[in-house]
Design a protein around this motif. Structure first.
Motif, PDB file in Angstrom:
ATOM      1  N   LYS A  25       0.820  -1.222   0.000  1.00  0.00           N
ATOM      2  CA  LYS A  25       0.000   0.000   0.000  1.00  0.00           C
ATOM      3  C   LYS A  25       0.848   1.265   0.000  1.00  0.00           C
ATOM      4  O   LYS A  25       0.387   2.314  -0.425  1.00  0.00           O
ATOM      5  N   ALA A  26       2.062   1.172   0.492  1.00  0.00           N
ATOM      6  CA  ALA A  26       2.940   2.348   0.527  1.00  0.00           C
ATOM      7  C   ALA A  26       4.138   2.181  -0.403  1.00  0.00           C
ATOM      8  O   ALA A  26       5.176   2.813  -0.214  1.00  0.00           O
ATOM      9  N   LYS A  61       5.986  -3.354  -8.899  1.00  0.00           N
ATOM     10  CA  LYS A  61       5.786  -1.902  -9.006  1.00  0.00           C
ATOM     11  C   LYS A  61       6.885  -1.116  -8.276  1.00  0.00           C
ATOM     12  O   LYS A  61       7.277  -0.032  -8.715  1.00  0.00           O
ATOM     13  N   ALA A  65       9.903   2.825  -2.519  1.00  0.00           N
ATOM     14  CA  ALA A  65       9.762   4.236  -2.931  1.00  0.00           C
ATOM     15  C   ALA A  65      10.404   5.200  -1.938  1.00  0.00           C
ATOM     16  O   ALA A  65      10.068   6.371  -1.890  1.00  0.00           O
ATOM     17  N   ALA A  67      12.441   6.187   2.006  1.00  0.00           N
ATOM     18  CA  ALA A  67      12.113   6.229   3.426  1.00  0.00           C
ATOM     19  C   ALA A  67      10.670   6.692   3.539  1.00  0.00           C
ATOM     20  O   ALA A  67      10.126   7.303   2.615  1.00  0.00           O
ATOM     21  N   ILE A  69       8.092   9.007   4.127  1.00  0.00           N
ATOM     22  CA  ILE A  69       8.065  10.473   4.241  1.00  0.00           C
ATOM     23  C   ILE A  69       7.080  10.920   5.331  1.00  0.00           C
ATOM     24  O   ILE A  69       7.350  11.867   6.076  1.00  0.00           O
ATOM     25  N   LYS A  70       5.968  10.180   5.431  1.00  0.00           N
ATOM     26  CA  LYS A  70       4.958  10.561   6.433  1.00  0.00           C
ATOM     27  C   LYS A  70       5.499  10.369   7.853  1.00  0.00           C
ATOM     28  O   LYS A  70       5.166  11.125   8.766  1.00  0.00           O
ATOM     29  N   ILE A  86      18.365   6.831  11.238  1.00  0.00           N
ATOM     30  CA  ILE A  86      18.937   6.130  10.076  1.00  0.00           C
ATOM     31  C   ILE A  86      20.186   5.329  10.442  1.00  0.00           C
ATOM     32  O   ILE A  86      20.725   4.622   9.613  1.00  0.00           O
ATOM     33  N   TRP A  89      20.019   1.844   9.718  1.00  0.00           N
ATOM     34  CA  TRP A  89      20.169   1.483   8.307  1.00  0.00           C
ATOM     35  C   TRP A  89      21.579   1.013   8.010  1.00  0.00           C
ATOM     36  O   TRP A  89      21.771   0.099   7.219  1.00  0.00           O
ATOM     37  N   GLY A 111      15.712   6.389  -0.201  1.00  0.00           N
ATOM     38  CA  GLY A 111      16.198   5.283   0.627  1.00  0.00           C
ATOM     39  C   GLY A 111      16.075   3.927  -0.073  1.00  0.00           C
ATOM     40  O   GLY A 111      16.836   3.003   0.223  1.00  0.00           O
TER      41      GLY A 111
HETATM   42  N1  CO8 Z   1       6.817   7.479   2.029  1.00  0.00           N
HETATM   43  C1  CO8 Z   1       5.565   7.319   2.461  1.00  0.00           C
HETATM   44  N2  CO8 Z   1       4.563   6.941   1.642  1.00  0.00           N
HETATM   45  C2  CO8 Z   1       4.845   6.743   0.344  1.00  0.00           C
HETATM   46  C3  CO8 Z   1       6.129   6.919  -0.179  1.00  0.00           C
HETATM   47  C4  CO8 Z   1       7.165   7.293   0.730  1.00  0.00           C
HETATM   48  N3  CO8 Z   1       8.440   7.446   0.338  1.00  0.00           N
HETATM   49  N4  CO8 Z   1       6.104   6.660  -1.503  1.00  0.00           N
HETATM   50  C5  CO8 Z   1       4.839   6.351  -1.792  1.00  0.00           C
HETATM   51  N5  CO8 Z   1       4.065   6.398  -0.702  1.00  0.00           N
HETATM   52  C6  CO8 Z   1       2.631   6.117  -0.586  1.00  0.00           C
HETATM   53  C7  CO8 Z   1       1.820   7.249  -1.174  1.00  0.00           C
HETATM   54  O1  CO8 Z   1       1.692   8.289  -0.220  1.00  0.00           O
HETATM   55  C8  CO8 Z   1       0.515   6.564  -1.465  1.00  0.00           C
HETATM   56  O2  CO8 Z   1      -0.191   6.406  -0.261  1.00  0.00           O
HETATM   57  P1  CO8 Z   1      -1.795   6.736  -0.206  1.00  0.00           P
HETATM   58  O3  CO8 Z   1      -2.412   5.698  -1.113  1.00  0.00           O
HETATM   59  O4  CO8 Z   1      -2.115   6.561   1.232  1.00  0.00           O
HETATM   60  O5  CO8 Z   1      -1.948   8.122  -0.730  1.00  0.00           O
HETATM   61  C9  CO8 Z   1       0.965   5.175  -1.911  1.00  0.00           C
HETATM   62  O6  CO8 Z   1       2.286   5.009  -1.397  1.00  0.00           O
HETATM   63  C10 CO8 Z   1       1.020   5.012  -3.409  1.00  0.00           C
HETATM   64  O7  CO8 Z   1       1.823   6.051  -3.951  1.00  0.00           O
HETATM   65  P2  CO8 Z   1       1.356   7.026  -5.146  1.00  0.00           P
HETATM   66  O8  CO8 Z   1      -0.126   7.170  -5.144  1.00  0.00           O
HETATM   67  O9  CO8 Z   1       2.156   8.267  -5.069  1.00  0.00           O
HETATM   68  O10 CO8 Z   1       1.775   6.128  -6.410  1.00  0.00           O
HETATM   69  P3  CO8 Z   1       2.168   6.640  -7.864  1.00  0.00           P
HETATM   70  O11 CO8 Z   1       2.268   5.425  -8.713  1.00  0.00           O
HETATM   71  O12 CO8 Z   1       1.247   7.743  -8.287  1.00  0.00           O
HETATM   72  O13 CO8 Z   1       3.635   7.318  -7.714  1.00  0.00           O
HETATM   73  C11 CO8 Z   1       5.919   7.418  -6.916  1.00  0.00           C
HETATM   74  C12 CO8 Z   1       4.732   6.537  -7.365  1.00  0.00           C
HETATM   75  C13 CO8 Z   1       6.406   8.270  -8.098  1.00  0.00           C
HETATM   76  C14 CO8 Z   1       7.023   6.511  -6.448  1.00  0.00           C
HETATM   77  C15 CO8 Z   1       5.456   8.356  -5.781  1.00  0.00           C
HETATM   78  O14 CO8 Z   1       4.795   7.577  -4.783  1.00  0.00           O
HETATM   79  C16 CO8 Z   1       6.557   9.119  -5.102  1.00  0.00           C
HETATM   80  O15 CO8 Z   1       7.056  10.081  -5.646  1.00  0.00           O
HETATM   81  N6  CO8 Z   1       6.972   8.684  -3.884  1.00  0.00           N
HETATM   82  C17 CO8 Z   1       7.969   9.360  -3.082  1.00  0.00           C
HETATM   83  C18 CO8 Z   1       9.344   9.112  -3.649  1.00  0.00           C
HETATM   84  C19 CO8 Z   1      10.384   9.834  -2.816  1.00  0.00           C
HETATM   85  O16 CO8 Z   1      10.424  11.048  -2.743  1.00  0.00           O
HETATM   86  N7  CO8 Z   1      11.262   9.058  -2.173  1.00  0.00           N
HETATM   87  C20 CO8 Z   1      12.323   9.582  -1.365  1.00  0.00           C
HETATM   88  C21 CO8 Z   1      11.895   9.652   0.046  1.00  0.00           C
HETATM   89  S1  CO8 Z   1      13.079  10.527   1.033  1.00  0.00           S
HETATM   90  C22 CO8 Z   1      14.219   9.353   1.404  1.00  0.00           C
HETATM   91  O17 CO8 Z   1      14.135   8.228   1.024  1.00  0.00           O
HETATM   92  C23 CO8 Z   1      15.343   9.817   2.242  1.00  0.00           C
HETATM   93  C24 CO8 Z   1      16.265   8.663   2.542  1.00  0.00           C
HETATM   94  C25 CO8 Z   1      17.051   8.989   3.755  1.00  0.00           C
HETATM   95  C26 CO8 Z   1      17.598   7.764   4.415  1.00  0.00           C
HETATM   96  C27 CO8 Z   1      16.577   6.856   5.008  1.00  0.00           C
HETATM   97  C28 CO8 Z   1      15.964   7.388   6.277  1.00  0.00           C
HETATM   98  C29 CO8 Z   1      15.056   6.409   7.017  1.00  0.00           C
END
Ligand code: CO8
Length: 261
Positions: A25-26, A61, A65, A67, A69-70, A86, A89, A111
């Protein structure tokens, strides 16, 4: 075996440990409980003598995606720094002496990309998408991305990816050497990873451990010290039974029966 909330764990082939991230789901966003489970599953395989190599994958899929973010959004500097956010990690790989193959399908962002790059061997399928989009969230990679991506694909390409947040396609990842192979489909990617793990599991665990250790030293040492370290490890292996077995079998035109001693 043990059951997990966010992982599917199995042993698909002799000697092969298999972990699939399972938080659909996430998109396998890496929340703290998932990371703790992953840590515990990897540790269990590390301490299981019957396991020689490990495959880590996600779904079609998303590998992951990023870490969560929420979970991170309200973190303060004091929380993050105080609890060394982290840090758990980095424990994910530092204790792991057995080869880890990461098989990436779909998104490996932030991440997720960093976790994929913690693998000793990376595979992906043609639809895989890599990237370090942290800049879009007002931060920078925090689990080794700036270091591992730069070592893997070079400074200019890594700078471009990290400063723009633009994705890296599977094709680019293959051409730039971020991954060892690009497969046509997710299933072939996972099967390929298991097959490679099984091949590794067919060798002496002692030699496999030493091979991973010497290659990894190249990431930290200069060439002169690295070559010296390699030679010492090579010398040391003449103290193993499996060296006698391996070379003896070659000379006798037989198949070696490894003892892992
Ligand atoms: N965190 C929390 N929830 C997420 C994340 C995430 N990274 N990625 C996706 N989700 C959730 C969405 O919020 C959504 O939830 P809901 O159905 O409740 O709204 C569900 O997953 C499905 O996602 P989408 O509807 O957005 O799906 P799409 O197919 O439209 O898009 C994407 C897919 C392009 C991957 C999009 O979800 C996206 O851009 N995600 C965020 C990507 C991102 O920015 N990642 C980097 C995060 S920052 C990080 O990783 C820092 C690392 C630091 C070290 C680790 C520390 C612990």
């Amino acid at each position: 075996g043990k059951s997990y909330e966010y992982l599917n764990v199995s042993t698909p082939r002799p000697g092969v440990g298999f972990i699939q991230l399972n938080r659909p789901k996430a998109l396998n966003a890496l929340c703290t409980p998932l990371i703790l489970e992953l840590n515990s599953a990897l540790r269990a395989f590390q301490s299981d003598n019957a396991i020689s190599a490990i495959v880590l994958t996600g779904s079609e899929k998303a590998f992951a995606a990023g870490a969560d973010i929420k979970e991170m959004k309200d973190l303060t500097f004091a929380n993050a720094y105080g609890a060394d956010f982290i840090e758990s990690w980095s424990d994910l790989v530092s204790f792991l002496k057995k080869p880890l193959i990461t098989a990436v399908n779909g998104y490996a962002l932030g991440g997720g990309c960093e976790l994929a790059m913690m693998g000793d061997i990376l595979y992906c399928s043609s639809g895989a998408v890599f990237g370090q989009p942290e800049i879009k969230l007002g931060v920078v990679p925090g689990a080794g991305g700036s270091q591992r991506l730069t070592k893997a694909i070079g400074k200019s390409r890594a700078m471009e990816a990290i400063l723009t947040g633009d994705n890296i396609s599977a094709k680019q990842a293959g051409e730039w050497g971020l991954v060892a192979k690009v497969f046509d489909s997710p299933q072939e990617c996972v099967d390929g990873a298991v097959k490679t793990a099984e091949k590794i599991a067919g060798y002496s665990q002692i030699a496999v451990k030493a091979a991973k250790e010497v290659v990894n030293k190249s990431q930290d040492l200069g060439i002169r010290e690295g070559v010296e370290f390699e030679r010492r490890v090579f010398h040391g292996l003449f103290g193993s039974k499996d060296q006698k077995i391996g070379m003896g079998a070659f000379a006798a035109k037989q198949k070696p029966e490894w003892t892992n001693e």
